[in-house]
Scaffold this motif. Structure first.
Motif, PDB file in Angstrom:
ATOM      1  N   ARG A 151       0.856  -1.191   0.000  1.00  0.00           N
ATOM      2  CA  ARG A 151       0.000   0.000   0.000  1.00  0.00           C
ATOM      3  C   ARG A 151       0.885   1.231   0.000  1.00  0.00           C
ATOM      4  O   ARG A 151       1.955   1.210   0.631  1.00  0.00           O
ATOM      5  N   SER A 154       2.891   2.339   3.304  1.00  0.00           N
ATOM      6  CA  SER A 154       3.246   1.223   4.180  1.00  0.00           C
ATOM      7  C   SER A 154       4.744   1.219   4.486  1.00  0.00           C
ATOM      8  O   SER A 154       5.173   0.639   5.470  1.00  0.00           O
ATOM      9  N   ARG A 156       6.978  -0.406   3.019  1.00  0.00           N
ATOM     10  CA  ARG A 156       7.581  -1.716   2.785  1.00  0.00           C
ATOM     11  C   ARG A 156       7.716  -1.966   1.291  1.00  0.00           C
ATOM     12  O   ARG A 156       7.048  -1.316   0.473  1.00  0.00           O
ATOM     13  N   ILE A 158       7.143  -4.948  -0.158  1.00  0.00           N
ATOM     14  CA  ILE A 158       6.200  -5.968  -0.647  1.00  0.00           C
ATOM     15  C   ILE A 158       4.839  -5.805   0.029  1.00  0.00           C
ATOM     16  O   ILE A 158       4.725  -5.163   1.069  1.00  0.00           O
ATOM     17  N   GLY A 159       3.821  -6.420  -0.570  1.00  0.00           N
ATOM     18  CA  GLY A 159       2.472  -6.338  -0.027  1.00  0.00           C
ATOM     19  C   GLY A 159       2.265  -7.277   1.161  1.00  0.00           C
ATOM     20  O   GLY A 159       3.124  -8.104   1.462  1.00  0.00           O
ATOM     21  N   PRO A 160       1.091  -7.170   1.818  1.00  0.00           N
ATOM     22  CA  PRO A 160       0.868  -7.884   3.075  1.00  0.00           C
ATOM     23  C   PRO A 160       0.858  -9.411   2.950  1.00  0.00           C
ATOM     24  O   PRO A 160       1.174 -10.100   3.910  1.00  0.00           O
ATOM     25  N   SER A 164       3.027 -15.393   1.230  1.00  0.00           N
ATOM     26  CA  SER A 164       2.156 -16.573   1.138  1.00  0.00           C
ATOM     27  C   SER A 164       1.713 -16.803  -0.306  1.00  0.00           C
ATOM     28  O   SER A 164       1.523 -17.941  -0.728  1.00  0.00           O
TER      29      SER A 164
ATOM     30  N   GLN B 303       0.246 -13.052   7.646  1.00  0.00           N
ATOM     31  CA  GLN B 303      -0.178 -13.412   6.290  1.00  0.00           C
ATOM     32  C   GLN B 303      -1.618 -13.931   6.307  1.00  0.00           C
ATOM     33  O   GLN B 303      -2.400 -13.623   5.421  1.00  0.00           O
ATOM     34  N   ALA B 306      -3.882 -10.987   6.656  1.00  0.00           N
ATOM     35  CA  ALA B 306      -3.957 -10.206   5.407  1.00  0.00           C
ATOM     36  C   ALA B 306      -4.888 -10.886   4.406  1.00  0.00           C
ATOM     37  O   ALA B 306      -5.696 -10.224   3.748  1.00  0.00           O
ATOM     38  N   ARG B 327       8.347 -10.228  12.298  1.00  0.00           N
ATOM     39  CA  ARG B 327       9.380 -10.471  11.293  1.00  0.00           C
ATOM     40  C   ARG B 327       8.797 -10.441   9.880  1.00  0.00           C
ATOM     41  O   ARG B 327       9.528 -10.330   8.916  1.00  0.00           O
ATOM     42  N   ASP B 328       7.481 -10.534   9.775  1.00  0.00           N
ATOM     43  CA  ASP B 328       6.846 -10.577   8.454  1.00  0.00           C
ATOM     44  C   ASP B 328       7.139  -9.300   7.663  1.00  0.00           C
ATOM     45  O   ASP B 328       6.888  -8.195   8.144  1.00  0.00           O
ATOM     46  N   GLU B 329       7.653  -9.483   6.441  1.00  0.00           N
ATOM     47  CA  GLU B 329       8.083  -8.322   5.652  1.00  0.00           C
ATOM     48  C   GLU B 329       6.934  -7.555   5.026  1.00  0.00           C
ATOM     49  O   GLU B 329       7.123  -6.494   4.454  1.00  0.00           O
ATOM     50  N   GLY B 330       5.725  -8.131   5.115  1.00  0.00           N
ATOM     51  CA  GLY B 330       4.581  -7.446   4.517  1.00  0.00           C
ATOM     52  C   GLY B 330       3.866  -6.511   5.482  1.00  0.00           C
ATOM     53  O   GLY B 330       2.910  -5.839   5.097  1.00  0.00           O
ATOM     54  N   ILE B 331       4.323  -6.461   6.737  1.00  0.00           N
ATOM     55  CA  ILE B 331       3.673  -5.575   7.717  1.00  0.00           C
ATOM     56  C   ILE B 331       4.065  -4.129   7.420  1.00  0.00           C
ATOM     57  O   ILE B 331       5.249  -3.799   7.392  1.00  0.00           O
ATOM     58  N   GLY B 332       3.081  -3.278   7.195  1.00  0.00           N
ATOM     59  CA  GLY B 332       3.347  -1.874   6.901  1.00  0.00           C
ATOM     60  C   GLY B 332       3.830  -1.147   8.150  1.00  0.00           C
ATOM     61  O   GLY B 332       3.404  -1.466   9.263  1.00  0.00           O
ATOM     62  N   LEU B 333       4.719  -0.160   7.963  1.00  0.00           N
ATOM     63  CA  LEU B 333       5.217   0.576   9.125  1.00  0.00           C
ATOM     64  C   LEU B 333       4.097   1.391   9.762  1.00  0.00           C
ATOM     65  O   LEU B 333       4.128   1.690  10.947  1.00  0.00           O
ATOM     66  N   LEU B 367      11.861  -5.905  10.765  1.00  0.00           N
ATOM     67  CA  LEU B 367      11.059  -4.965  11.539  1.00  0.00           C
ATOM     68  C   LEU B 367      11.085  -5.349  13.017  1.00  0.00           C
ATOM     69  O   LEU B 367      11.123  -4.497  13.894  1.00  0.00           O
TER      70      LEU B 367
END
Lengths: 207, 389
Positions: A151, A154, A156, A158-160, A164, B303, B306, B327-333, B367
């Motif tokens: 988004r 965000s 980041r 990559i996406g959320p 997966s 995940q 999401a 640790r998940d890289e998809g978590i927005g700040l 993160l």
């Protein structure tokens, strides 16, 4: 049952783990415990331990080249100048995502976009992960875009649910025998594992 | 016959402002669809989640303002210890359900009278910038007794903002205590409690078709995490009490059936978590979902959230201490809220407001490794002296 060789592995993250699981099932190899999965710095810190263990049993360590070095041999020199007897230390050029892009027909159909949009020379890409995110951005499917593209705001790359989604792709669609034709670092990894098996078996130590 | 199916509105809290609410002297916090609350122990993570439960208590049948405040120990127990001049407690929320739905704002400011009764000082509802309720009004001035209730709890006056009331009512909170699932008698009198006392009853109350579909999905997910668990089904004993039955595979060809009493803490918590994220569309509050779970399962929780959210659009607000989850890289700040206790109450910041965090991430730090050190209590090293008494 005798004769089954179990190979331990260490990787950077959960997508890499899915990739080697798929690779092992393609090669009919038995994967043991998978270590690391907490990023590249952690893998670097633990490499000596993995290498020690590889004196006694077969190991695969897979790391992304990223932008850290110009080519894989330089990373190998820096990380592991003296690999253990049963260590298969491999570098994905430049990221494991390039191996997935190397099956460009399947990745295109998975991301629901035209095959012509997927680059056919994945190892020349400077940031394959970003390439996948940008391909997902052009996907005809909204759910893919929402899962894989970050988004705005965000902060980041990559996406959320990027990881997966990629794991889903690797597990159900990715074909290592096709991808190895377009990715030299994947092809070398497969050859290295085959060599490792030969070396281990020649030792006459199969349990 | 035309099908008159009401379309489910899935709203989320867009912003929350608190004044003198428990740990928070004054904060204003933007909220994303997924929120991770991190902070040291006693920094106010649960108290932050409690604001949403308070709003639900205000608007729920059998709830109401007096009940909601008294169940929290009264106004003085809610009021922030760091409060000085201003003795009022205030909550203000903004709620939205997408571009084509109205943007709601609800404000409640309250204090207590000389008999320690909670009294509304101000209540306001704004819809798309237009004020549709503002109290105290002329009737409140004529009869001060009216200020012992909010308009949220009164069906005869809340019609113009019923949508808002329904959002508050739809808030769900879960913090499963496995012992209470196994022995619901311990939580007697606490129906719809968040600790799992009536968890099996909730499953049993769900229409059979929906229940079986959900249990099937959960079974698919659970068999990855707990491979020896083959099948789950609901069953009632002769007294009508519902039980969960799980089929454990072992060397006997038919396996063995076990009830929830024999399930492990981790299995029960994961089951509860998966059930609650599938059930309902209202904002979901989860307290430390990582408890009793294997770290490798915890890694996949963001995940799972999401992907559930992409379908259901429901908001999920999670408190956590888990580096594995973060640790998940998809978590927005902007999805991570850091609670920092100060002498003036707890301060809340998004991870994106720290300049160093993007730089750390850019350099390959996760993160979790960037944010957890910020939640470390001061003088923690003194704990090592604990043994020297």
């Amino acid at each position: 049952m005798s004769g089954i060789v179990v190979i331990s592995a260490a990787v950077e993250g959960i997508v890499d783990e899915a990739v080697i699981r798929r690779l092992f099932s393609y090669m009919n190899l038995e994967l043991g415990s998978v270590y690391g999965k907490n990023g590249k710095p952690q893998l670097h810190r633990s490499i000596k331990g993995y290498n020690n263990a590889a004196r006694f049993s077969p190991w695969l360590v897979l790391v992304d080249l990223d932008q850290d070095f110009d080519c894989a041999p330089l990373l190998r020199e820096e990380w592991l100048p003296e690999p253990g007897s049963y260590m298969c230390f491999r570098v994905a050029v430049r990221e494991v995502e390039a191996w997935l892009l190397a099956d460009y027909e399947r990745i295109a159909s998975f991301l629901r976009l035209s095959r012509t949009k997927v680059p056919t020379d994945p190892e020349t890409l400077s940031d394959p992960k970003n390439t996948i995110v940008n391909l997902a951005r052009q996907s005809r499917r909204r759910d893919i875009r929402e899962d894989m593209v970050p988004r705005p705001g965000s902060g980041r790359a990559i996406g959320p649910a990027y990881s997966s989604r990629l794991i889903e792709f690797v597990t159900s669609y990715w074909r290592p025998h096709v991808a190895r034709r377009h990715s030299d670092s994947l092809n070398r990894t497969i050859s290295c594992l085959e060599n490792l098996m030969r070396r281990w078996k020649a030792r006459g130590n199969c349990q | 016959m035309t099908k008159n199916k009401k379309k489910k509105i899935v709203a989320k809290f867009v912003k929350i402002s608190l004044e003198n609410w428990k740990n928070f002297a004054q904060v204003e916090i933007p909220l994303q669809r997924r929120v991770f609350l991190v902070g040291p122990n006693a920094s106010g993570k649960s108290n932050f989640l409690d604001t949403f439960r308070f709003l639900r208590d205000l608007s729920s049948p059998g709830g109401g303002f007096q009940e909601a405040v008294n169940k929290r120990g009264g106004v003085s127990a809610i009021r922030c210890l760091a409060a000085r001049r201003n003795p009022d407690i205030a909550i203000s929320v903004v709620i939205g359900a997408g571009k084509d739905r109205p943007l709601w704002e609800y404000q409640l400011r309250f204090h207590q009278d000389s008999q320690r009764r909670p009294l509304v000082r101000k209540e306001k509802v704004v819809c798309n910038g237009k004020t549709i309720l503002e109290r105290p009004d002329k009737y409140d001035q004529q009869d001060a007794e009216r200020l012992t209730q909010t308009y949220l709890e009164q069906v005869n006056v809340n019609r113009p903002f019923r949508e808002l009331v329904e959002v508050f009512q739809s808030v769900q909170y879960l913090h499963i205590v496995p012992q209470l699932v196994r022995e619901p008698d311990r939580s007697i009198g606490r129906t719809s409690g968040p600790f799992g006392g009536d968890f099996l009853e909730q499953i049993a109350k769900t229409p059979e078709k929906t229940r079986n579909a959900r249990l099937r999905k959960i079974q698919e997910a659970l068999c990855v995490a707990v491979p020896q668990l083959g099948e789950i089904k609901l069953w009632r004993d002769e007294r009508g009490t519902p039980h969960l039955h799980g089929k454990y595979q072992h060397w006997r060809p038919k396996g063995a059936w076990q009830t929830e009493k024999e399930f492990s803490d981790g299995t029960l918590r994961l089951l509860g978590l998966l059930w609650v994220i599938l059930a309902g569309t209202g904002p979901l509050l989860l307290e430390e979902p990582e408890l009793s779970l294997h770290p490798e399962i915890v890694r996949f929780l963001p995940q799972i959230f999401a992907r559930i959210q992409r379908r259901s659009k429901r908001q999920i607000i999670v408190s956590t201490h888990s580096p594995d989850l973060l640790r998940d890289e998809g978590i927005g700040l902007d999805e991570v809220l850091l609670l920092e206790p100060t002498s003036e109450g707890t301060d809340v910041k998004t991870a994106s407001s720290f300049n160093e965090i993007p730089a750390l991430l850019e350099g390959g730090v996760s993160l979790a490794d960037a944010i957890i050190p910020k939640t470390r209590p001061e003088k923690l090293e003194q704990l090592t002296l604990f043994g020297d008494f």
